[in-house]
Design a protein around this motif. Structure first.
Motif, PDB file in Angstrom:
ATOM      1  N   ASN A  19      -2.553   0.851 -10.327  1.00 38.18           N
ATOM      2  CA  ASN A  19      -1.972   2.004  -9.662  1.00 38.18           C
ATOM      3  C   ASN A  19      -3.059   2.958  -9.161  1.00 38.18           C
ATOM      4  O   ASN A  19      -4.249   2.783  -9.435  1.00 38.18           O
ATOM      5  CB  ASN A  19      -0.975   2.734 -10.575  1.00 38.18           C
ATOM      6  CG  ASN A  19      -1.624   3.265 -11.848  1.00 38.18           C
ATOM      7  OD1 ASN A  19      -2.825   3.549 -11.896  1.00 38.18           O
ATOM      8  ND2 ASN A  19      -0.836   3.404 -12.905  1.00 38.18           N
ATOM      9  N   PHE A  20      -2.627   3.977  -8.429  1.00 41.62           N
ATOM     10  CA  PHE A  20      -3.603   4.858  -7.778  1.00 41.62           C
ATOM     11  C   PHE A  20      -4.454   5.617  -8.780  1.00 41.62           C
ATOM     12  O   PHE A  20      -5.674   5.720  -8.605  1.00 41.62           O
ATOM     13  CB  PHE A  20      -2.888   5.857  -6.854  1.00 41.62           C
ATOM     14  CG  PHE A  20      -3.850   6.738  -6.107  1.00 41.62           C
ATOM     15  CD1 PHE A  20      -4.326   6.357  -4.860  1.00 41.62           C
ATOM     16  CD2 PHE A  20      -4.311   7.930  -6.654  1.00 41.62           C
ATOM     17  CE1 PHE A  20      -5.238   7.148  -4.171  1.00 41.62           C
ATOM     18  CE2 PHE A  20      -5.226   8.729  -5.977  1.00 41.62           C
ATOM     19  CZ  PHE A  20      -5.690   8.336  -4.733  1.00 41.62           C
TER      20      PHE A  20
ATOM     21  N   GLU B 299       0.521   9.027  -5.655  1.00 42.22           N
ATOM     22  CA  GLU B 299      -0.397  10.155  -5.613  1.00 42.22           C
ATOM     23  C   GLU B 299       0.244  11.345  -4.894  1.00 42.22           C
ATOM     24  O   GLU B 299       0.639  11.248  -3.737  1.00 42.22           O
ATOM     25  CB  GLU B 299      -1.698   9.739  -4.899  1.00 42.22           C
ATOM     26  CG  GLU B 299      -2.623  10.864  -4.542  1.00 42.22           C
ATOM     27  CD  GLU B 299      -2.960  11.776  -5.711  1.00 42.22           C
ATOM     28  OE1 GLU B 299      -2.962  11.313  -6.857  1.00 42.22           O
ATOM     29  OE2 GLU B 299      -3.212  12.961  -5.454  1.00 42.22           O
TER      30      GLU B 299
ATOM     31  N   PHE C  29       1.565   1.934  -3.482  1.00 40.72           N
ATOM     32  CA  PHE C  29       0.324   2.387  -4.122  1.00 40.72           C
ATOM     33  C   PHE C  29       0.063   3.869  -3.838  1.00 40.72           C
ATOM     34  O   PHE C  29      -0.195   4.660  -4.757  1.00 40.72           O
ATOM     35  CB  PHE C  29      -0.828   1.534  -3.602  1.00 40.72           C
ATOM     36  CG  PHE C  29      -2.195   1.940  -4.079  1.00 40.72           C
ATOM     37  CD1 PHE C  29      -2.641   1.591  -5.349  1.00 40.72           C
ATOM     38  CD2 PHE C  29      -3.057   2.657  -3.254  1.00 40.72           C
ATOM     39  CE1 PHE C  29      -3.908   1.954  -5.785  1.00 40.72           C
ATOM     40  CE2 PHE C  29      -4.318   3.019  -3.674  1.00 40.72           C
ATOM     41  CZ  PHE C  29      -4.747   2.671  -4.944  1.00 40.72           C
ATOM     42  N   PHE C  30       0.152   4.275  -2.562  1.00 44.71           N
ATOM     43  CA  PHE C  30      -0.144   5.659  -2.199  1.00 44.71           C
ATOM     44  C   PHE C  30       0.970   6.620  -2.600  1.00 44.71           C
ATOM     45  O   PHE C  30       0.737   7.819  -2.789  1.00 44.71           O
ATOM     46  CB  PHE C  30      -0.382   5.767  -0.689  1.00 44.71           C
ATOM     47  CG  PHE C  30      -1.646   5.095  -0.232  1.00 44.71           C
ATOM     48  CD1 PHE C  30      -2.869   5.420  -0.787  1.00 44.71           C
ATOM     49  CD2 PHE C  30      -1.611   4.122   0.771  1.00 44.71           C
ATOM     50  CE1 PHE C  30      -4.043   4.792  -0.368  1.00 44.71           C
ATOM     51  CE2 PHE C  30      -2.777   3.496   1.194  1.00 44.71           C
ATOM     52  CZ  PHE C  30      -3.994   3.842   0.626  1.00 44.71           C
TER      53      PHE C  30
ATOM     54  N   TRP D   6       0.821  -1.216   0.000  1.00 34.14           N
ATOM     55  CA  TRP D   6       0.000   0.000   0.000  1.00 34.14           C
ATOM     56  C   TRP D   6       0.852   1.261   0.000  1.00 34.14           C
ATOM     57  O   TRP D   6       0.445   2.297  -0.542  1.00 34.14           O
ATOM     58  CB  TRP D   6      -0.959  -0.029   1.185  1.00 34.14           C
ATOM     59  CG  TRP D   6      -2.037  -1.049   0.987  1.00 34.14           C
ATOM     60  CD1 TRP D   6      -2.126  -2.305   1.513  1.00 34.14           C
ATOM     61  CD2 TRP D   6      -3.173  -0.912   0.127  1.00 34.14           C
ATOM     62  NE1 TRP D   6      -3.238  -2.949   1.056  1.00 34.14           N
ATOM     63  CE2 TRP D   6      -3.901  -2.124   0.206  1.00 34.14           C
ATOM     64  CE3 TRP D   6      -3.653   0.116  -0.687  1.00 34.14           C
ATOM     65  CZ2 TRP D   6      -5.085  -2.323  -0.505  1.00 34.14           C
ATOM     66  CZ3 TRP D   6      -4.824  -0.072  -1.394  1.00 34.14           C
ATOM     67  CH2 TRP D   6      -5.529  -1.287  -1.303  1.00 34.14           C
TER      68      TRP D   6
ATOM     69  N   TYR E 208      -8.428   5.479  -8.796  1.00 33.02           N
ATOM     70  CA  TYR E 208      -9.182   6.700  -8.477  1.00 33.02           C
ATOM     71  C   TYR E 208     -10.177   7.023  -9.590  1.00 33.02           C
ATOM     72  O   TYR E 208     -11.359   7.285  -9.337  1.00 33.02           O
ATOM     73  CB  TYR E 208      -8.210   7.863  -8.274  1.00 33.02           C
ATOM     74  CG  TYR E 208      -8.883   9.168  -7.898  1.00 33.02           C
ATOM     75  CD1 TYR E 208      -9.098   9.499  -6.563  1.00 33.02           C
ATOM     76  CD2 TYR E 208      -9.295  10.082  -8.869  1.00 33.02           C
ATOM     77  CE1 TYR E 208      -9.709  10.693  -6.202  1.00 33.02           C
ATOM     78  CE2 TYR E 208      -9.917  11.271  -8.525  1.00 33.02           C
ATOM     79  CZ  TYR E 208     -10.114  11.570  -7.191  1.00 33.02           C
ATOM     80  OH  TYR E 208     -10.733  12.760  -6.847  1.00 33.02           O
TER      81      TYR E 208
END
Length: 361
Positions: free
Chosen positions: A155-156, A78, A74-75, A71, A160
């Motif tokens: 991916n993010f 952004e 992943f984050f 994670w 999103y």
């Protein structure tokens, strides 16, 4: 000379027609992109507001987050602050440099957590606590429930856009006619026609998150009348059931959100599928009492390219009890059904991350 002039005029007309066609295609594309997955149009103001909204990632964990490094990657992509994180863990547990390696999770635990027991209404209370805390941030517009064994598949930015492109919640929900799950004592507060089943791993819009937090009726009925069937090893600690086969086997988190949405007349505002993949192997255990109670756990040797490709390649879901097939779409176009998957062990997740089998960066 006259014929040449006619030829030039025809070419000019053809060129003008070509430009008109290109303009129509361009305008048509813009028109399609202005529509969300459910077919409702979005104004420019709504699209601008949507780009500022955040997704609240709500983790339900026992203690630590064993897949925190997945994670984190992943984050990390952004940079515009389009997400928030909250974790429900056991009471008193703190996420800090000792308990997590990812700074994204530092102090993201809720401080009013409860002890959660699987198959009990305490799981619902954990979900409501997470939502209650997440709703304090007015910028949180989508609310994603995740377990501590979940991984992101994309991916993010893709995740999103997929979630925010729909103005509806993603809630796996279907009519549940299996005998023994619905407790007639819930009637007439919850009539059987509103009884639903599905995965607890939902993605809620803000309106539906508020409905869950504000609910004082359905939740109370679940606390009283929705309990999992007792297992033989626990019979010595509680009254022996007269006929174990006739006990109600109600797993609260598999019914609550779905039934509440049906009870409130909000089913037209949901897409009836989950964005989290789980594999249920009914032959995974010899014990008939436990078959189908838990999804398959993916271990180190399971973490292969073929597994991830298979999950990403799923584009429809068949609901046997309703004889319904849900074809998956995003922005009005065919799309993968799942953005997340579970249940992965730490070793399996590390292998996927190191071999770039999941594109979270």
């Amino acid at each position: 000379m006259k014929r040449k002039g006619v030829g030039v005029a025809k070419r000019k007309r053809l060129i003008r027609m070509a430009w008109c066609l290109l303009l129509l295609v361009f305008l048509g594309t813009l028109f399609l992109h202005s529509f969300s997955e459910d077919g409702s149009s979005m104004s420019e103001a709504e699209e601008e507001s949507q780009n500022k909204n955040k997704i609240a990632f709500l983790f339900i964990a026992r203690n630590r987050l064993p897949l925190d490094m997945i994670w984190h990657a992943f984050f990390e992509e952004e940079k515009e602050g389009k997400f928030s994180i909250l974790v429900h863990s056991r009471p008193g547990f703190v996420l800090n440099k000792v308990t997590t390696r990812s700074s994204f999770f530092f102090n993201r635990q809720v401080n009013n957590s409860v002890q959660v027991d699987w198959g009990e209404a305490s799981m619902l209370e954990a979900e409501r606590i997470l939502l209650r805390n997440a709703l304090l941030d007015p910028d949180n517009d989508r609310f994603v429930f995740l377990s501590d064994s979940c991984i992101p598949l994309y991916n993010f930015s893709y995740t999103y856009d997929y979630i925010m492109s729909s103005m509806r919640s993603f809630v796996d929900s279907f009519a549940d006619a299996k005998e023994g799950r619905y407790n007639p004592r819930m009637n007439p507060v919850i009539p059987i026609q509103n009884w639903r089943k599905g995965s607890q791993w939902a993605v809620l819009i803000r309106k539906h998150a508020e409905a869950v937090v504000n609910d004082k009726t359905v939740f109370l009925q679940f606390q009283k009348h929705c309990r999992r069937r007792s297992l033989p090893e626990f019979w010595r600690d509680q009254p022996f059931p007269v006929n174990p086969a006739k006990e109600h086997n109600c797993i609260p988190d598999e019914h609550y959100v779905q039934t509440l949405i049906a009870q409130e007349g909000l089913e037209g505002e949901i897409i009836r599928r989950s964005l989290t993949h789980s594999a249920w192997d009914l032959s995974a255990t010899r014990d008939k009492e436990r078959r189908g109670w838990h999804p398959v756990t993916y271990r180190l040797n399971d973490a292969t390219p073929s597994l991830i490709q298979f999950i990403k390649g799923i584009d429809n879901i068949h609901f046997e009890t309703e004889n319904r097939r849900e074809w998956c779409a995003s922005k009005g176009r065919p799309a993968p059904c799942f953005l997340f998957s579970r249940k992965f062990t730490r070793s399996a997740a590390v292998r996927l991350l190191n071999s770039s089998l999941i594109a979270v960066r």
